[in-house]
Design an enzyme around this catalytic site. Structure first.
Site, mmCIF file in Angstrom:
data_model
loop_
_atom_site.group_PDB
_atom_site.id
_atom_site.type_symbol
_atom_site.label_atom_id
_atom_site.label_comp_id
_atom_site.label_asym_id
_atom_site.label_seq_id
_atom_site.Cartn_x
_atom_site.Cartn_y
_atom_site.Cartn_z
ATOM 1 N N ASP A 16 -28.490 10.500 3.749
ATOM 2 C CA ASP A 16 -28.943 10.145 5.086
ATOM 3 C C ASP A 16 -30.023 11.150 5.512
ATOM 4 O O ASP A 16 -30.189 12.216 4.890
ATOM 5 C CB ASP A 16 -27.736 10.193 6.028
ATOM 6 N N ASP A 18 -31.477 11.664 9.493
ATOM 7 C CA ASP A 18 -31.275 12.290 10.802
ATOM 8 C C ASP A 18 -29.904 12.942 10.889
ATOM 9 O O ASP A 18 -28.872 12.301 10.688
ATOM 10 C CB ASP A 18 -31.409 11.252 11.920
ATOM 11 N N ASP A 223 -23.689 12.237 7.854
ATOM 12 C CA ASP A 223 -23.078 12.956 8.981
ATOM 13 C C ASP A 223 -22.397 12.053 9.994
ATOM 14 O O ASP A 223 -21.780 12.553 10.931
ATOM 15 C CB ASP A 223 -24.153 13.772 9.710
#
Length: 278
Positions: A16, A18, A223
Site C-alpha cells: 500500500d 498512503d 496499514d
C-alpha cells in the site's frame, strides 16, 4: 530478526502507499528511499498496490525509481510494462506502454449506481466525481495538480462520508446487493467493482510465476482494513502502525507470519522490511 525456513525466497513485495510507503500527512517517502534502492539491487520487485489512479501511480513510480508492474484503484486494474515479461499475459490488452489487465468495472457503472441510489436514499457524502478540485485539496492535503490526477479515475469512486454510521452500513449493504464492493480506506469509502487488492495481487503473482518460471513468495505491507485482502495472501504480512487507529486485525498461521511495526508510516516500513532483508 533471524532468518529461518519461512524466509526462504525469492520474494515479491506488494505494498500500500498512503500511511504505509508514504507518510499519511505529507506523502513523503524519504525514510524508505535508500531501502528501496537496496531491494532493487537485490532484485526484489516492489509492487505498488493502492487506491491511487494510473496518473498518480506514474508520477510516484518516477519519484521512487520503480519500474515494476503496479495495481491501481484498490485492485481494479493491473499495469505491466510492455517488455517486462517475455510474452503478453492472457486477458491483457495494450494501453500506452503497458499491458493492462482489468479486474474491476468502469467508473460510469459506479456513477450510475450512485445516481440511482441518491435519488431514493440521498447522498450523505462527497464523491470525487462531484467534488471540485478545491474540495479534494481540502479533504486530502494534495496539491491542485495531485488532486486533478486523483480525480481522473477509471474504475472506482472515493466517497468522503459525511453521514452517520448507520447510513454508511445501509449504503454498503445496497452496494453489495448491486454486485459492487466497498472498501474503507484511511480517509475515504471506496466504491468499486467486485474486486480487491488481494484478487489483483494474486493475478499478478500468477504472471510472475508463469513468465519467470519462479515460485515467488509474497510479502505484503499495509496499514488499514482495505489492505486485509492483500495481507491475507502473504507469507509475511507487514502491518504498518498508524497514528490514530489500531492496526487492522490479522491472525498468524502456520503459513503466514504477521509483523506489526513499532514506527509509523514509511519509518515503520523501513523498520520491518529492512530487518527482514538485513
Amino acid at each position: 530478526m533471524t532468518k529461518n525456513n519461512l524466509f526462504e525466497g525469492p520474494w515479491l513485495i506488494t505494498s500500500d502507499l498512503d500511511g504505509t510507503l508514504l507518510d499519511h500527512h505529507d506523502y513523503s517517502h524519504a525514510p524508505v528511499d535508500r531501502l528501496l534502492l537496496q531491494l532493487e539491487q537485490r532484485q526484489v520487485p516492489v509492487i505498488l498496490n493502492s487506491s491511487k489512479t494510473f496518473a498518480e501511480m506514474l508520477e510516484l513510480r518516477r519519484q521512487l525509481h520503480n519500474e515494476h508492474p503496479f495495481i491501481v484503484e484498490n485492485g481494479s486494474a493491473i499495469f505491466i510494462p510492455a517488455n517486462y515479461f517475455p510474452a503478453r499475459p492472457e486477458t491483457a490488452r495494450k494501453r500506452n506502454n503497458f499491458w493492462l489487465i482489468e479486474t474491476g468495472l468502469p467508473r460510469e457503472q459506479l456513477r450510475a449506481f450512485l445516481r440511482a441510489d441518491a435519488t431514493e436514499y440521498g447522498a450523505p457524502y462527497l464523491s470525487f466525481s462531484a467534488a471540485t478540485c478545491e474540495e479534494i485539496v481540502a479533504a486530502t492535503g494534495l496539491t491542485e495538480q495531485q488532486a486533478l490526477a486523483a480525480q481522473n479515475r477509471d474504475y472506482s469512486e472515493p466517497l468522503l462520508w459525511l453521514g452517520t454510521r448507520e447510513e454508511k452500513r445501509s449504503f454498503t449493504t445496497r452496494a453489495a446487493a448491486a454486485g459492487l464492493s466497498t472498501l474503507q480506506g484511511g480517509r475515504f469509502l471506496h466504491l468499486l467493482g467486485p474486486t480487491d487488492k488481494g484478487a489483483a495481487t494474486l493475478a499478478l503473482l500468477d504472471c510472475y510465476r508463469k513468465y519467470r518460471h519462479t515460485d515467488y513468495r509474497l510479502i505484503a505491507a499495509g496499514d488499514s482494513p482495505n489492505d486485509l485482502d492483500m495481507l491475507k495472501l502473504a507469507d509475511i504480512a507487514v502491518i504498518i502502525r498508524a497514528p490514530h487507529r489500531p492496526p487492522p486485525q490479522l491472525a498468524a498461521s502456520d503459513k503466514r507470519r504477521v509483523i506489526i511495526s513499532d514506527a509509523i508510516g514509511p519509518a515503520g516500513w523501513r523498520e520491518v522490511v529492512g530487518q527482514l532483508f538485513s
